[in-house]
Design an enzyme around this catalytic site. Sequence first.
Site, short mmCIF file in Angstrom:
data_model
loop_
_atom_site.label_atom_id
_atom_site.label_comp_id
_atom_site.label_asym_id
_atom_site.label_seq_id
_atom_site.Cartn_x
_atom_site.Cartn_y
_atom_site.Cartn_z
N GLY A 1 -4.62 -2.23 5.51
CA GLY A 1 -3.87 -3.37 4.96
C GLY A 1 -4.46 -4.71 5.36
N ARG A 2 -4.80 -4.87 6.64
CA ARG A 2 -5.26 -6.19 7.10
C ARG A 2 -6.69 -6.51 6.68
NH1 ARG A 2 -4.06 -2.70 11.01
NH2 ARG A 2 -5.63 -1.96 12.48
N GLU B 1 10.79 -4.54 4.07
CA GLU B 1 10.85 -5.95 3.67
C GLU B 1 10.46 -6.12 2.21
OE1 GLU B 1 9.35 -4.75 6.38
OE2 GLU B 1 9.36 -6.17 8.04
N LYS C 1 0.84 -1.20 0.00
CA LYS C 1 0.00 0.00 0.00
C LYS C 1 0.88 1.25 0.00
CE LYS C 1 -3.62 2.03 2.84
NZ LYS C 1 -4.41 1.86 4.05
N GLU D 1 -3.62 -6.87 15.59
CA GLU D 1 -3.16 -5.55 15.14
C GLU D 1 -4.29 -4.53 15.33
OE1 GLU D 1 -0.10 -5.22 11.86
OE2 GLU D 1 -1.72 -4.19 10.85
N LYS E 1 9.04 -0.50 12.77
CA LYS E 1 9.67 -0.24 11.49
C LYS E 1 10.84 0.75 11.66
CE LYS E 1 5.47 -0.89 8.71
NZ LYS E 1 4.45 -0.29 7.88
N HIS F 1 -3.31 -33.47 18.84
CA HIS F 1 -2.09 -34.19 19.22
C HIS F 1 -0.98 -33.21 19.61
CE1 HIS F 1 -3.74 -38.02 17.79
NE2 HIS F 1 -4.37 -37.24 16.91
O1 F6P Z 1 2.24 -4.50 9.78
C1 F6P Z 1 2.01 -3.14 9.65
C2 F6P Z 1 1.51 -2.83 8.29
O2 F6P Z 1 1.34 -1.46 8.20
C3 F6P Z 1 0.21 -3.57 7.97
O3 F6P Z 1 -0.90 -2.95 8.45
C4 F6P Z 1 0.32 -3.67 6.49
O4 F6P Z 1 -0.56 -4.62 6.01
C5 F6P Z 1 1.79 -4.05 6.33
O5 F6P Z 1 2.44 -3.24 7.29
C6 F6P Z 1 2.37 -3.86 4.96
O6 F6P Z 1 2.31 -2.52 4.54
P1 F6P Z 1 2.39 -2.12 3.02
O7 F6P Z 1 1.24 -2.77 2.31
O8 F6P Z 1 2.32 -0.63 3.00
O9 F6P Z 1 3.70 -2.62 2.47
#
Ligand code: F6P
Length: 545
Positions: free
Chosen positions: A266-267, A212, A206, A352, A511, A383
Site C-alpha cells: 500500500g505505501r 475507515e 487494496k 511503517e 484494526k 519559526h
Molecule cells: O495502514 C495499514 C494499511 O494496511 C496500509 O499499509 C495501507 O496502505 C492501508 O492500511 C489501507 O489499506 P487498504 O488499501 O487495503 O484499504
Amino acid sequence: MKNIDPTETNSWQVLKEHYNNLKKFDLKEAFETNDSRASNFTLVEDDFYVDLSKNLLTTATRDALVDLAEECDLNGAIDSYFNGSPINVTEGRKVMHTALRTPLHKANDHNSTYIKQALESKRKMFEYVDKIHDGTLTTYGGNKFDTVVNIGIGGSDLGPNMIYDALEAYHNNIKVHFISNVEGDHVEEILRKLNPETTLFVIVSKSFGTQETLTNATTVRNWFTDRVNPAAVGKHFIAVSSNVDSATAFGIDKENIFQMFDWVGGRFSLWSTVGISVALGVGTQNFQELLEGGHSMDIHFQETRFKNNIPVQLALLTIWYNNFFKAQSEAILPYTQYLQKLPSYLQQAIMESNGKSVDRNGNPVDYQTGNIVWGEPGTNAQHAFFQLMHQGTKLIPAHFIAFAKAKYHHPDHHNKLMANFFAQTEALMNGKTEASVIADLEKTSLSSEQKNKLRPFKVFKGNKPTTTILIDELTPKSLGKLIAMYEHKIFVEGVIWNIYSYDQWGVELGKNLADTVLNDIESQKSDGHDASTTALLMQFYSKLS
Ligand code: F6P
C-alpha cells in the site's frame, strides 16, 4: 535475502571503534583542513545535487559503511528486490513497485509477467482518464466531470494526496479532494464543497475491507443517491482494489474496477492505478513523467557503485547516526510549500516499513532499527522547531530539500527562500562561538553585568549534521525521482538492519482492537477493559447523553 546480523560483522566493529575515535570530530575544522571535502562528499545525478559533506563523517566512515553494506549482501538483496523474489516473507509476497514505473515504450523489452500486468492496468487507467478529460465518459446527466474525490486511507491516500499537492502547478480543470479519516466531520466538510452531479468518486482500497474507507464510501454513496439517482452510481463511482468481488458487491461496475496487485504494498502503490486521482487531476502525460522519474532513480540505484549511490549513501548515513550516535529521529525539511505533505507521506513509508523489532530470523533485535521522521516546509519550520535543532540537546540529522528554479517568477521571494535554505545548514554547522557572541555584545550599550548574563544563551554549539538535496526544478519527473530515492533508502536500511520492511503487523493489530471497542460503544458497554479505559468510555457516554 541473507539473514546477517549487522552487529556481528567486521565492519560494525570497525565502525564502533571509528565512532569512538571520531567523537571530537568538528565539521567546521574538517572543511578548513580539506579543500576538497565538499566535492568528495557530493553526489550528482543529472538534476540532483546531493551534498553529504556537512555530515559527521570522514572518508574512513564512508568506506566502513560501504563495507557494512557489502558484508550484509546488499548487492544480492538488490537483485532479489528487482527480480521479484518474495522478499515480503511474512506475507509471502513479492515487492515489485519498481515494475510499475517501467515506461510504456519499454513494454516489449520485458518478458516479466509483472511488468506486463502493470503496463496493462496502467493502459486501462490512462484510457479511462483520457476519456474523462475529452468528455467521452460523462456524468449521469451527460456533462463533463469537474471534481474527483479520492476515498482511501494510509497508502491509498497519503501518496496520491502528497503528489497531487506537490504538482499543484500542473493541475488541470478537474479539482481533486481526499477523504481519508473515518471522522464524520471530515467527510461532511468535503461533501459540502461538492456538486454531486459533476463529481466522480474513486474508492481506493487494496483489501476493500478497511473500516475507515468502507464507512466513508458508504456514507458518500448514500449522500450521492439521495441527491442524484441510485442508477447513477455506476457512472459516478469507480474503485481501485485487488478485491474485485467486494468492490462489485459495493455497486461498482466491473469495468470500472482498476486492478491493484498483491505484489505492491500500500505505501508504495502511488505508481499504480492508486494514482488514478492524480492522473485525473494533472493529466496522463504528467503522470507518465512521474513514473519516468521513479524509473530513472531505479536505474541509478541498480547501476551505481555504493560509494556514489544516492539512496545507499543516505541510508548508510541514517544507520551511522541511528546506531552509532544514537540519534532517534531525522528531520525532512522541504523548502517549498508544494511538498508540505512529504514528511507525513514519508512517515508512513519509513516508519511503517522499518518500525520492526524482530530480525529476519524471528529473533528480537538488540540494536536500534527504524528511525522517527518528521518535518515541515522551510522557512515556516524555522519559526517553529529550529530553535531545538540549533540549541537543543538532541542530535537531529536533517535533510534540506530545495529546487533551484521556482515555478513562477518572483525572484525576490525565491532569493530569500534560497538564502534561508543555504544559511540554515551553514549556521547549524558553524554555530556561534563564545568569542563571537562577546564581540557582538561589545557593540551593544548593555552593561557588562547584562552582557555576562546573556552570553551563555547566545552561544550555538554548531556541528549539527545536514544533507542538502538541491534539485533543478520541481517537475513530475524530479518528484518521481525524489520519492523513489526515499523508497530505495528504506529498502537499504531494512536490508542492513536485517528486518522485513514490507509487512505491517503492528497496524493490522490496531484494526482488530478498534472493532472490539466499537462493539462496546454501540451497546454502551464499558466493562471488560482496564480501569482507565472503562472510566474513559463512561465519561464518553455521559457526554453523549
Ligand atoms: O495502514 C495499514 C494499511 O494496511 C496500509 O499499509 C495501507 O496502505 C492501508 O492500511 C489501507 O489499506 P487498504 O488499501 O487495503 O484499504
